[in-house]
Scaffold this active site. Sequence first.
Site, PDB file in Angstrom:
ATOM      1  N   HIS A  43      52.666  54.181  73.531  1.00  0.00           N
ATOM      2  CA  HIS A  43      52.997  52.788  73.195  1.00  0.00           C
ATOM      3  C   HIS A  43      51.774  51.887  73.331  1.00  0.00           C
ATOM      4  CE1 HIS A  43      57.248  52.437  72.368  1.00  0.00           C
ATOM      5  NE2 HIS A  43      57.597  53.146  73.436  1.00  0.00           N
TER       6      HIS A  43
ATOM      7  N   GLY B 287      61.418  54.370  80.866  1.00  0.00           N
ATOM      8  CA  GLY B 287      60.062  53.855  80.767  1.00  0.00           C
ATOM      9  C   GLY B 287      60.055  52.617  79.881  1.00  0.00           C
TER      10      GLY B 287
ATOM     11  N   CYS C 242      63.914  55.765  72.473  1.00  0.00           N
ATOM     12  CA  CYS C 242      63.009  54.655  72.761  1.00  0.00           C
ATOM     13  C   CYS C 242      63.809  53.363  72.704  1.00  0.00           C
ATOM     14  CB  CYS C 242      61.891  54.638  71.719  1.00  0.00           C
ATOM     15  SG  CYS C 242      60.676  53.346  71.986  1.00  0.00           S
ATOM     16  N   LEU C 243      63.595  52.486  73.680  1.00  0.00           N
ATOM     17  CA  LEU C 243      64.346  51.225  73.681  1.00  0.00           C
ATOM     18  C   LEU C 243      63.995  50.375  72.456  1.00  0.00           C
ATOM     19  CD1 LEU C 243      64.197  50.221  77.458  1.00  0.00           C
ATOM     20  CD2 LEU C 243      66.027  51.405  76.226  1.00  0.00           C
TER      21      LEU C 243
ATOM     22  N   GLN D 299      56.479  46.557  74.389  1.00  0.00           N
ATOM     23  CA  GLN D 299      57.932  46.523  74.139  1.00  0.00           C
ATOM     24  C   GLN D 299      58.563  45.220  74.616  1.00  0.00           C
ATOM     25  OE1 GLN D 299      58.610  50.661  75.880  1.00  0.00           O
ATOM     26  NE2 GLN D 299      60.087  50.588  74.210  1.00  0.00           N
TER      27      GLN D 299
ATOM     28  N   HIS E 124      54.791  59.508  76.190  1.00  0.00           N
ATOM     29  CA  HIS E 124      55.517  58.554  75.334  1.00  0.00           C
ATOM     30  C   HIS E 124      55.079  57.119  75.657  1.00  0.00           C
ATOM     31  CE1 HIS E 124      59.447  57.158  73.375  1.00  0.00           C
ATOM     32  NE2 HIS E 124      58.996  56.071  73.967  1.00  0.00           N
ATOM     33  N   GLU E 125      55.026  56.799  76.959  1.00  0.00           N
ATOM     34  CA  GLU E 125      54.706  55.410  77.344  1.00  0.00           C
ATOM     35  C   GLU E 125      53.246  55.070  77.041  1.00  0.00           C
ATOM     36  OE1 GLU E 125      57.060  53.407  77.864  1.00  0.00           O
ATOM     37  OE2 GLU E 125      58.515  55.034  78.008  1.00  0.00           O
TER      38      GLU E 125
HETATM   39 ZN    ZN Z   1      59.408  54.021  73.728  1.00  0.00          ZN
END
Ligand code: ZN
Length: 176
Positions: A145, A47, A99-100, A52, A141-142
Amino acid sequence: MAILKVSRMGHPVLRQKTKPLAPDQIPGVQQLIDDMVETMADYEGVGLAAPQVFQPLRLTVLGYPDADPENPEDLPLTVLINPEWVSLSEEKELGYEGCLSIPDIRGQVPRSTRVEVRALDREGKPFSLRAEGFLARVLQHEIDHLDGILFPDRMEDFSTLTFLEEYYRYWHKGAS
Ligand code: ZN
């Protein structure tokens, strides 16, 4: 198409609450959506949310571009504009997340086990989806963000924080 730079924890863009996109903004984000999909695949993420890639927009992509429709574990590529979710279950379960924007770290996060999400697709058409398990986790999670929330904010037990190498060695399913 381009692979975009990914913002890391500490950058203020990750802490902003994003604004919903107006219908007339949607044509202008098509290139961004393609670039986010390419960036997510290149980083082997499941995701990626617009903050991000330094865009404070209520937009996220998730899933795998080459998902196998026969395999329920293989999340199909999904674009969500202005998503909102509600829990369909009182129950929460713990699972490791990464998480990236927080590279090489995993930690256990409690998440609702079943959710319903309403959003617009990349053409601006409304849709809703129900999800459970891993997909429900990824969606929460997304969408977090988009509200400036990162997974450590949701953790209840920081003793589960682990580097990726140690995660695979000791905590990943199938670890010896
Ligand atoms: Zn993330």
